[in-house]
Design an enzyme around this catalytic site. Structure first.
Site, mmCIF file in Angstrom:
data_model
loop_
_atom_site.group_PDB
_atom_site.id
_atom_site.type_symbol
_atom_site.label_atom_id
_atom_site.label_comp_id
_atom_site.label_asym_id
_atom_site.label_seq_id
_atom_site.Cartn_x
_atom_site.Cartn_y
_atom_site.Cartn_z
ATOM 1 N N ARG A 16 18.667 -12.573 19.244
ATOM 2 C CA ARG A 16 17.416 -13.404 19.178
ATOM 3 C C ARG A 16 16.206 -13.137 20.294
ATOM 4 O O ARG A 16 15.235 -13.540 20.043
ATOM 5 C CB ARG A 16 17.667 -14.768 19.135
ATOM 6 C CG ARG A 16 18.427 -15.063 17.796
ATOM 7 C CD ARG A 16 18.800 -16.473 17.649
ATOM 8 N NE ARG A 16 19.832 -16.906 18.813
ATOM 9 C CZ ARG A 16 20.671 -17.854 18.708
ATOM 10 N NH1 ARG A 16 20.598 -18.704 17.790
ATOM 11 N NH2 ARG A 16 21.863 -17.930 19.560
ATOM 12 N N MET A 17 16.662 -12.711 21.313
ATOM 13 C CA MET A 17 15.694 -12.251 22.501
ATOM 14 C C MET A 17 14.803 -11.235 22.264
ATOM 15 O O MET A 17 13.820 -10.833 22.658
ATOM 16 C CB MET A 17 16.403 -11.924 23.881
ATOM 17 C CG MET A 17 17.470 -13.305 24.239
ATOM 18 S SD MET A 17 16.509 -14.578 24.899
ATOM 19 C CE MET A 17 16.037 -13.817 26.458
#
Length: 184
Positions: A16-17
């Site tokens: 998700r980063m």
């Protein structure tokens, strides 16, 4: 004093980063997130610290050096599986074990100390560190019974309308009776 252990969860990819850099190695105030976590655990006088590594294991080990012991999670199969990787290093230890994510740099040694003391004073098998969030969107909700005992944690995606209205959230920090943790 009861022996205190810690497991830092640092094996996930952190997709998700949207970064090529391993999630726990992103910096906050000039220091990696996982380094902040380890520093606060050291300040809390933990006897044995095990960092579970997987994706980017070598870079995490390079960052933390000999300040922690390591367990390898070859396949990322969830939090419970990650904790199981520390079994060989901790299962025979007495005392209490705190589990904390390597991407939570804002927890302090004082918070860890208070969690241990609370847990120990109640002779609990497990204690969950919770928080109240004005906007709990995205967090797991703490569902309690009619006398206030935690029944379960419900993730946002699995929560019904009533559960989504709960403001008490799971911080992802837990304290366990170490023997009971690894027996389970």
């Amino acid at each position: 004093m009861v022996k205190r252990n810690a497991v830092i969860l640092a094996a996930g990819k952190g997709t998700r980063m949207r970064s090529k850099l391993h999630k726990v190695l992103h910096q906050v105030c000039g220091k990696t997130m996982v380094n902040h976590v380890l520093t606060q655990l050291e300040k809390a006088h933990i006897d044995t610290i095990v960092t579970v590594v997987g994706f980017g294991a070598d870079t995490v080990k390079e960052e933390l050096g000999h300040r922690t012991r390591y367990a390898l999670q070859r396949q990322q199969l969830g939090t419970g599986h990650a904790v199981m990787q520390a079994r060989d290093l901790l299962a025979n230890e007495d005392g209490e074990t705190i589990i904390v994510s390597g991407d939570t740099p804002l927890f302090t040694a004082d918070t860890f100390e208070k969690l241990f003391k609370y847990h120990e004073s109640r002779h609990a098998a497990v204690t969950i560190l919770t928080s109240v969030a004005p906007d709990p969107t995205g967090y797991g909700r703490i569902v309690r019974d009619n006398v206030g005992i935690v029944e379960r944690v419900v993730e946002q995606k699995d929560a019904d309308v009533q559960e989504r209205a709960i403001k008490e959230i799971n911080t992802g920090v837990y304290c366990f009776d170490n023997k009971k943790l690894f027996e389970a």
